[in-house]
Design an enzyme around this catalytic site. Structure first.
Site, PDB file in Angstrom:
ATOM      1  N   THR A  81       0.810  -1.223   0.000  1.00 42.17           N
ATOM      2  CA  THR A  81       0.000   0.000   0.000  1.00 42.17           C
ATOM      3  C   THR A  81       0.841   1.270   0.000  1.00 42.17           C
ATOM      4  O   THR A  81       1.953   1.294   0.551  1.00 42.17           O
ATOM      5  CB  THR A  81      -0.913   0.007   1.256  1.00 42.17           C
ATOM      6  N   TYR A  97      -1.644  -0.031  10.016  1.00 36.86           N
ATOM      7  CA  TYR A  97      -1.938  -0.739   8.763  1.00 36.86           C
ATOM      8  C   TYR A  97      -0.724  -0.625   7.818  1.00 36.86           C
ATOM      9  O   TYR A  97      -0.181  -1.631   7.351  1.00 36.86           O
ATOM     10  CB  TYR A  97      -3.201  -0.151   8.123  1.00 36.86           C
TER      11      TYR A  97
END
Ligand code: UDP
Length: 328
Positions: free
Chosen positions: A118, A142
């Protein structure tokens, strides 16, 4: 010839679209999913095996049964807000789970690995072009968990000959234009589906998280990429590995950023309806601006996004939303 590809998270939003793309490209996607955030009825394009990423014995069994030629690893917890409050779940599920998966893949001599990482690994960097060489300073658990998995893959490459293609996604949006699969999270936290639910009257309103960011209209800017274009890149990444081109990292974004307010305006014009919304405080962990600054996927992989115009993404998501597929 065996064309099985193990797809972790194949019952989820991106994983289910990847299974469709793999099937169309002549592979057999074998979904491995614990159904915590995925949906069994999204597994339409190949066999399904239920299991936890952290369950090494179950993973070994699945590798032995299908002898996959590669792994596509999507399974992960992926909500920034939740990650800020429950970091342990993110480190346990995402990092410990991925480590078990990577060890199982190496033990099974399945050494081609496509990983969904990501842009959240880059963090909040002002006036920095975000390309694949940009230093990674994630601002939330995350992003940190995804960066840690990238590190594990690097170490397993040096020690065990694992070959990996890492995709750092920007904001994934849209849905299968045939509406066979689409986005459905429970709870939903992502901007476009929440906005479309508000437009459809399925929720009261959207809350804009912060209007005091240092951007032209004060709201955060993101680079949205269509899920179908994104998964097409994964098939190209798999073929890249099978062609022996070796490990590589690719950003997947369009290079164009849209603010939350601009997304609201586009949604209004696509649906021809009002967007009920109000303004709230910033959401912890959010970066001001995340826009890809790299064309590497286009130039090296030959990736050509065809559906990543904002209005097309919103129109495809709206069509999916209107199927009412997961309405109770
Ligand atoms: N956002 C918002 N309201 C919401 C959900 C998201 O204003 O209810 C904003 C969020 O702050 C971010 C952008 O929309 O700037 C995209 O958020 P999303 O959760 O879709 O993706 P993320 O960038 O966190 O991966």
């Amino acid at each position: 010839m065996n064309k099985n590809v193990l797809v972790t998270g194949g019952a989820g939003y991106i994983g289910s679209h990847a299974c469709k793309a793999l099937k169309i490209a002549g592979y057999t996607p074998v979904t491995y999913d614990n159904l915590v955030t995925g949906w069994q009825d999204a597994v339409k394009f190949g066999p399904f095996e239920q299991g936890e990423l952290t369950d090494r014995a179950r993973l070994d069994e699945v590798f032995a049964t299908y002898q996959p030629i590669a792994v596509m690893h999507f399974a992960a917890l992926s909500q920034v807000g939740e990650a800020m409050h429950q970091p342990g779940r993110y480190w346990h599920n995402n990092v410990a789970g991925s480590l078990a998966l990577i060890e199982a893949a190496v033990a099974a001599e399945c050494l081609d690995f496509v990983f969904s990482s990501t842009c959240a690994t880059y963090g909040d960097q002002d006036n920095v072009v975000l390309d694949e060489n940009t230093a990674q300073y994630p601002t939330n658990s995350y992003g940190a968990s995804k960066r840690a998995i990238e590190d594990i893959l690097r170490d397993f490459e040096s020690a065990h000959g694992l070959r990996k293609v890492i995709f750092r996604y920007f904001n994934v949006a849209g849905a299968d234009p045939d509406a066979e699969v689409g986005e459905f999270h429970q709870p939903e936290t992502h901007l476009i589906p929440l906005m479309l639910q508000a437009i459809a009257g399925k929720r009261d309103k959207l809350t804009v998280f912060g209007t005091d960011y240092p951007t032209p209209d004060g709201t955060c800017i993101r680079d949205y990429v269509h899920v179908c274009d994104l998964v097409d890149a994964h098939v190209l990444g798999l073929e890249w590995l099978k062609d022996g081109k070796g490990s590589r990292v690719f950003n997947l974004g369009t290079g164009h950023g849209f603010s939350v307010r601009e997304v609201i305006d586009h949604s209004r014009s696509v649906t021809n309806r009002d967007v009920p919304h109000d303004v709230g405080p910033r959401r912890a962990g959010d970066c001001t601006k995340l826009v890809s600054g790299s064309m590497r996927a286009e130039t090296e992989l030959g990736w050509t996004p065809t559906r990543s115009k904002l209005h097309t993404m919103i129109a495809d998501a709206w069509r999916w939303q209107q199927t009412g597929h997961y309405d109770k």
